[in-house]
Design an enzyme around this catalytic site. Structure first.
Site, PDB file in Angstrom:
ATOM      1  N   CYS A  13       1.035  -1.360   0.098  1.00 50.26           N
ATOM      2  CA  CYS A  13      -0.179  -0.040  -0.020  1.00 50.26           C
ATOM      3  C   CYS A  13       0.787   1.302   0.150  1.00 50.26           C
ATOM      4  O   CYS A  13       0.468   2.353  -0.385  1.00 50.26           O
ATOM      5  CB  CYS A  13      -0.989   0.062   1.119  1.00 50.26           C
ATOM      6  SG  CYS A  13      -0.412  -0.258   2.768  1.00 50.26           S
ATOM      7  N   TYR A  14       2.249   1.114   0.419  1.00 46.31           N
ATOM      8  CA  TYR A  14       3.001   2.231   0.371  1.00 46.31           C
ATOM      9  C   TYR A  14       4.240   1.862  -0.239  1.00 46.31           C
ATOM     10  O   TYR A  14       5.377   1.519   0.595  1.00 46.31           O
ATOM     11  CB  TYR A  14       3.417   2.698   1.851  1.00 46.31           C
ATOM     12  CG  TYR A  14       2.127   3.314   2.459  1.00 46.31           C
ATOM     13  CD1 TYR A  14       1.521   4.560   2.236  1.00 46.31           C
ATOM     14  CD2 TYR A  14       1.543   2.744   3.532  1.00 46.31           C
ATOM     15  CE1 TYR A  14       0.491   5.304   3.106  1.00 46.31           C
ATOM     16  CE2 TYR A  14       0.632   3.204   4.217  1.00 46.31           C
ATOM     17  CZ  TYR A  14       0.042   4.460   3.697  1.00 46.31           C
ATOM     18  OH  TYR A  14      -0.969   5.070   4.514  1.00 46.31           O
TER      19      TYR A  14
END
Length: 389
Positions: A143-144
């Protein structure tokens, strides 16, 4: 308990401020009013007393959010002008402490006499509109995915910037001397050998917590002047002493109460947020804080009538005693004597050195006074107490 002859509410005082009828004086002026008029008449005549201090406050810092740009990132390490920030928060939040030194600064090794650049300097640079260099690393997740970020930023580029200070506005403090035969370098500044100078802090009769020693009006939610902008007390600070030893006027005789403060950093002014490089100790921050004291009754008038001659500070040795955790009291000095330039310690005349700027403290109190008189600043009711007894 005797009934008060004067009873006001903060709502009534605010109504007078809104109508341009509020009577506001600074804490220095209040000393003379109480002396001449007595506490009852002073409470009737005055609505608000403004206090101020401008002093090194090492337990201060800046909570920031740097915003996201694709691909997004969870920052695990961050630097601003090579000063490390704490990043163990949400994805792009970080906390910059004012005493954190730059990693490439010579004083990271604490060599006396060298300039130290640190968190306080980054904070002042941002307020002066300067660009600072942001460098960040992340370990990368689904997600990052971003793992590196490097760019120059200004204060305007930060979505959020909040001054968040764990411990400010000490209620009394030590007067520091050095009984050893060599100069030592401390957070109280350089202390020359053989008790040749005595360094002290606080703004005496102007200092916020000397003017409300039992926290009758100061508590969680109190609106204040912080760094040239509006801030708030959010509770007692770290190292807060709940049951200090007090003199007959209720004034604590040793380092005691502290406040935890917050405010919108983007409102602040570099004049009241000044980086410091304390020789042999490292970077720090001098900060202006002003707190309004409402004259609810004659007790508050009496408290705000405190003068420099009423305040005594413990004189302690930072050479042998303080580093070993046994700071003996060598004597006491009134704030009035400290301001005179010399005191006597162990029979020796010793020069005194203020770390707090009294003139700037008075400017803070007067600036807050102006805000209130102009109707730009109203007082708040505290929503929770700070323990003092």
């Amino acid at each position: 308990m005797a009934q008060h002859q004067v009873n006001k509410t903060i709502k009534e005082i605010n109504d007078r401020i809104r109508k341009g009828k509020g009577v506001v004086v600074n804490a220095e002026e209040m000393v003379e009013i109480v002396r001449k008029e007595g506490k009852v008449n002073a409470a009737r005549e005055v609505d608000v007393v403004t206090t101020g201090t401008f002093s090194p406050m090492c337990s201060s810092g800046l909570l920031i959010n740097i915003g996201q740009q694709p691909p997004v990132m969870k920052v695990s390490r961050m630097w601003l002008n090579n000063v490390p920030c704490y990043s163990g928060l949400a994805a792009v939040d970080a906390y910059l402490g004012c005493t954190e030194p730059s990693e490439d600064d010579p004083l990271n090794k604490v060599h006396p006499g060298r300039f130290a650049y640190g968190g306080g300097h980054v904070m002042e640079d941002l307020l002066r509109g300067k660009a600072v260099h942001l460098r960040a690393e992340g370990y990368g997740t689904d997600c990052y995915p971003r793992t590196e970020l490097e760019k120059d930023i200004t204060l305007a580029d930060l979505p959020n910037a909040v001054m968040l200070n764990p411990r400010n506005c000490y209620q009394n403090y030590n007067c520091a001397v050095n009984l050893t035969s060599r100069t030592i370098y401390t957070y109280m500044g350089p202390l020359k050998s053989n008790c040749s100078n005595a360094n002290y802090a606080t703004s005496g009769q102007l200092s916020p917590l000397f003017n409300d020693p039992y926290y009758r009006t100061i508590g969680m939610g109190t609106r204040i002047f912080l760094g040239g902008g509006i801030g708030y007390v959010i509770g007692e600070g770290t190292q807060h002493v709940h049951k200090p030893q007090r003199n007959e006027k209720g004034i604590p005789e040793n380092p005691s109460g502290t406040l935890m403060l917050k405010g919108d950093f983007k409102q602040m002014k570099a004049r009241y947020v000044r980086a410091q490089s304390i020789i042999g100790y490292g970077p720090s921050l001098a900060l202006g804080v002003g707190i309004p004291i409402p004259m609810l009754n004659e007790d508050m008038a009496e408290f705000t009538g405190v003068s420099d001659s009423d305040i005594t500070m413990p004189v302690k040795d930072y050479g042998y005693d303080y580093p070993n955790g046994i700071p003996r009291e060598l004597g006491r000095a009134t704030f009035e004597d400290l301001k005179s330039g010399t005191i006597t310690v162990n029979g020796k005349e010793t020069s005194t050195v203020p770390l707090t700027s009294y003139s700037m403290s008075l400017e803070v109190a007067d600036e807050l006074k102006k805000w209130i008189e102009n109707g730009d600043f109203l007082l708040t009711e505290k929503v929770d107490d700070i323990t003092s007894i």
